[in-house]
Design a protein around this motif. Structure first.
Motif, PDB file in Angstrom:
ATOM      1  N   UNK A 173      12.172   3.585 -12.915  1.00 53.90           N
ATOM      2  CA  UNK A 173      10.808   3.055 -12.847  1.00 53.90           C
ATOM      3  C   UNK A 173      10.317   2.616 -14.213  1.00 53.90           C
ATOM      4  N   UNK A 174      10.796   3.273 -15.268  1.00 53.67           N
ATOM      5  CA  UNK A 174      10.382   2.889 -16.623  1.00 53.67           C
ATOM      6  C   UNK A 174      10.907   1.504 -16.993  1.00 53.67           C
ATOM      7  N   UNK A 175      12.064   1.132 -16.443  1.00 50.59           N
ATOM      8  CA  UNK A 175      12.628  -0.198 -16.688  1.00 50.59           C
ATOM      9  C   UNK A 175      11.698  -1.261 -16.085  1.00 50.59           C
ATOM     10  N   UNK A 176      11.217  -1.000 -14.877  1.00 49.01           N
ATOM     11  CA  UNK A 176      10.303  -1.942 -14.223  1.00 49.01           C
ATOM     12  C   UNK A 176       8.989  -2.022 -14.991  1.00 49.01           C
ATOM     13  N   UNK A 177       8.473  -0.872 -15.410  1.00 51.79           N
ATOM     14  CA  UNK A 177       7.222  -0.867 -16.172  1.00 51.79           C
ATOM     15  C   UNK A 177       7.376  -1.685 -17.460  1.00 51.79           C
ATOM     16  N   UNK A 178       8.437  -1.425 -18.220  1.00 51.54           N
ATOM     17  CA  UNK A 178       8.665  -2.140 -19.480  1.00 51.54           C
ATOM     18  C   UNK A 178       8.834  -3.642 -19.244  1.00 51.54           C
ATOM     19  N   UNK A 179       9.478  -4.006 -18.146  1.00 49.98           N
ATOM     20  CA  UNK A 179       9.719  -5.414 -17.843  1.00 49.98           C
ATOM     21  C   UNK A 179       8.439  -6.163 -17.492  1.00 49.98           C
ATOM     22  N   UNK A 180       7.391  -5.442 -17.158  1.00 49.91           N
ATOM     23  CA  UNK A 180       6.130  -6.063 -16.752  1.00 49.91           C
ATOM     24  C   UNK A 180       5.025  -5.907 -17.786  1.00 49.91           C
ATOM     25  N   UNK A 205       0.846  -1.186   0.000  1.00 50.85           N
ATOM     26  CA  UNK A 205       0.000   0.000   0.000  1.00 50.85           C
ATOM     27  C   UNK A 205       0.891   1.249   0.000  1.00 50.85           C
ATOM     28  N   UNK A 206       0.589   2.200  -0.869  1.00 55.76           N
ATOM     29  CA  UNK A 206       1.357   3.439  -0.965  1.00 55.76           C
ATOM     30  C   UNK A 206       2.514   3.377  -1.956  1.00 55.76           C
ATOM     31  N   UNK A 207       2.790   2.205  -2.498  1.00 51.59           N
ATOM     32  CA  UNK A 207       3.873   2.073  -3.476  1.00 51.59           C
ATOM     33  C   UNK A 207       3.501   2.694  -4.811  1.00 51.59           C
ATOM     34  N   UNK A 208       4.510   3.137  -5.516  1.00 50.73           N
ATOM     35  CA  UNK A 208       4.402   3.461  -6.934  1.00 50.73           C
ATOM     36  C   UNK A 208       5.696   2.983  -7.563  1.00 50.73           C
ATOM     37  N   UNK A 209       5.779   2.991  -8.885  1.00 56.83           N
ATOM     38  CA  UNK A 209       6.965   2.441  -9.547  1.00 56.83           C
ATOM     39  C   UNK A 209       8.231   3.212  -9.198  1.00 56.83           C
ATOM     40  N   UNK A 210       8.129   4.525  -8.964  1.00 56.21           N
ATOM     41  CA  UNK A 210       9.298   5.323  -8.588  1.00 56.21           C
ATOM     42  C   UNK A 210       9.868   4.819  -7.248  1.00 56.21           C
ATOM     43  N   UNK A 211       8.974   4.658  -6.256  1.00 57.77           N
ATOM     44  CA  UNK A 211       9.408   4.184  -4.934  1.00 57.77           C
ATOM     45  C   UNK A 211      10.007   2.781  -5.022  1.00 57.77           C
ATOM     46  N   UNK A 212       9.397   1.931  -5.827  1.00 60.88           N
ATOM     47  CA  UNK A 212       9.891   0.565  -5.981  1.00 60.88           C
ATOM     48  C   UNK A 212      11.280   0.583  -6.623  1.00 60.88           C
TER      49      UNK A 212
END
Length: 153
Positions: A122-129, A102-109
């Motif tokens: 964060x864009x790397x994580x988004x693209x990977x998913x 709860x409260x996470x976003x891709x930047x924080x992750x």
């Protein structure tokens, strides 16, 4: 590779069964194939609330995406992928997954996984998913994301 844990009570709902009922093997296979990952040679079985993946995929990223595509389904608490082989010469590595809080976003992750000041990754994580993620803003607590290794890049 092992067994991967997921949150049984969250994820995409397949079919019309009750929320605590695991989805059928056919519906999980249909969901997996809908992402067009290259999982034609992957077979899905259901044992209780565990999805078992068997067969072969071409590379590590497809392996990891197959695990999260099936695992992020309502009613699935574990994905067993011992019998899912990665083709090619490279040996399969243990994947890195992250369960959204709860409260996470891709930047924080990205900052938590790659270090302070690395939120831009964060864009790397988004693209990977992708294609399981359709927008960087559409993540939810309990969802499991794959975290790619950026040390090679």
């Amino acid at each position: 590779m092992g067994i991967f844990d997921f949150v049984k009570g969250v994820g995409k709902k397949l079919g019309i069964g009750g929320d605590d009922a695991p989805p059928s093997a056919d519906s999980l296979k249909k969901e997996l194939d809908s992402h067009k990952l290259g999982t034609d040679d992957v077979h899905v079985e259901v044992q209780g609330d565990t999805a078992v993946l068997k067969g072969k995929v071409d590379d590590q990223s497809i392996f990891e995406k197959a695990v999260i595509a099936v695992g992020n389904t309502l009613g699935v608490s574990k994905v067993q992928a011992d019998e899912l082989k990665v083709g090619g010469a490279a040996a399969a590595k243990e994947p890195v997954f992250y369960t959204v809080k709860k409260g996470d976003n891709l930047w924080k992750i990205a900052e938590a996984q790659y270090g302070k000041g690395q939120g831009v990754k964060n864009t790397v994580i988004f693209e990977a998913n992708k294609p399981m993620l359709t927008s960087p803003d559409k993540i939810y607590p309990g969802q499991v994301l794959r975290i790619p290794d950026i040390s090679a890049s």
